[in-house]
Design an enzyme around this catalytic site. Sequence first.
Site, short mmCIF file in Angstrom:
data_model
loop_
_atom_site.label_atom_id
_atom_site.label_comp_id
_atom_site.label_asym_id
_atom_site.label_seq_id
_atom_site.Cartn_x
_atom_site.Cartn_y
_atom_site.Cartn_z
N HIS A 62 2.74 0.01 -2.27
CA HIS A 62 2.51 1.15 -1.88
C HIS A 62 1.97 1.18 -0.58
CE1 HIS A 62 -0.44 2.34 -4.82
NE2 HIS A 62 -1.18 4.28 -3.78
N HIS A 64 -0.34 3.69 0.47
CA HIS A 64 -1.36 4.82 0.46
C HIS A 64 -2.28 4.18 1.12
CE1 HIS A 64 -0.47 7.94 -3.24
NE2 HIS A 64 0.06 8.88 -2.07
N ASP A 66 -5.72 2.81 0.79
CA ASP A 66 -6.41 2.00 -0.86
C ASP A 66 -5.32 1.01 -0.77
OD1 ASP A 66 -5.09 3.88 -2.09
OD2 ASP A 66 -5.99 3.76 -4.24
N HIS A 67 -4.66 1.17 -0.98
CA HIS A 67 -4.05 -0.48 -1.07
C HIS A 67 -3.04 -1.15 0.02
CE1 HIS A 67 -3.04 0.38 -5.70
NE2 HIS A 67 -3.62 1.21 -5.16
N HIS A 139 4.35 7.76 -9.18
CA HIS A 139 3.58 7.72 -8.53
C HIS A 139 3.89 9.01 -7.36
CE1 HIS A 139 -0.55 7.41 -6.98
NE2 HIS A 139 -0.13 6.82 -5.54
N ASP A 210 -0.40 1.64 -8.45
CA ASP A 210 -0.76 2.89 -9.26
C ASP A 210 0.60 3.59 -10.04
OD1 ASP A 210 -2.58 2.25 -7.59
OD2 ASP A 210 -2.61 4.21 -6.50
#
Length: 310
Positions: A62, A64, A66-67, A139, A210
Site C-alpha cells: 500500500h 503509506h 513507511d512502505h 486497512h 498492514d
Amino acid sequence: MEIVFLGTGAGMPAKQRNVTSIALKILSKGAIWLFDCGEGTQHQLLHTSLKPRKIEKIFITHLHGDHIFGLPGLLGSRSFLGGEEPLTVYGPPGIRSFIETSLSVSSTRLKYDLSVVEIGEGTVYEDDQFIVETKRLDHAVLTFGYRIVEKDQPGTLLVDKLMALGIQPGPIYKRIKSEPTVRLDDGRVLDCSEFIGPPKKGRIVAILGDTRPCENGVALAKDADLVIHEATFEKKAESLAAEYFHSTTRQAAEIAKKANAKALCLTHISSRYELKDNPLLEREAKEIFPNSTVAKDFKKILIPVKKDRH
C-alpha cells in the site's frame, strides 16, 4: 527460498527497527523480490549480502510512506551500481504517479527498463515457476496482501529402476522425463510415468501488509509454509489496533491458525516496543499458534524444499 527482513518497524524508523521491507531470495533464479520499500531500505541492504542489481521485482502492499518512501532512492542507486536488467514494480493505483514524479523532480535517469504495474485483486504475476496472487486487506487505505505460490515440480527420474531394465544413462533419460511414452531401440515401449518419482510440492509464502484481521488474510495464508503478518500491537491493545486498522500478536496468530499455516513470523512492530519486548510478543502469539516468531531487522528464514509427496 529465503526471507530476509530489511525493516520490521511500523510508522517511522526507530533506533532498533527500520520501517518495512522484506526481501525474498529465490536461490534457483539468483533473483531477489522485494516486498515494500520503506525509507532507508537501501541503507539496510548495505548490511547484507543482497545486491540492488539482483532485485528484479518490487511488490508494494500500500502507499503509506513507511512502505514506499525508500523507492526513489533505491531505484536510483540500482542504476548507479550497475543494474542494467529490467525491474518491475507492482502496487496499488497511484504507485506509478509516485515513482514517475519522484524520478522526474529529482532528475533521476535510470540505465535499466523500469515497468510499473498498478494492480487489483487476482493473479498479478506468473512464470514457469511461480504465481503471485493478491487480495485486498482491511486497512485505512487500499492495501493488498500477497500469496507467492511455487508451482509443483516434476519428480526425479528413477535411475535405479531404469538401469535394472538395462537402460543406461544418455539422451533417452531426457526423453523419459519429458514424454508420456518412449519406444526403445529393442522395440520395448515404456510408460514414462512409471519411472518418475512423486511430484515435488511447491512452497507457499503469504506476506500480509498492514491490516485488521480479515477473511482475505486467511485465504492468502491458506496452507502456507510461512505467513508473515503484521503485529503492530500486543494483545491487550486490541481496541487501539482496530482504531488504527492494525492487528495484535494474538490476532495474527489466529489468522495463521485458521489458515492451517505451518509457520508464522510477526513484523511491523510499533516503536513503543523495544527488542527486549520480543519475547513477550512472541509468547502471546505462541499461546494461539505455537510455531510463531517475531522478526527483527536482518532476521533470515530459510524455506526448505519439500520432500517428495507420497
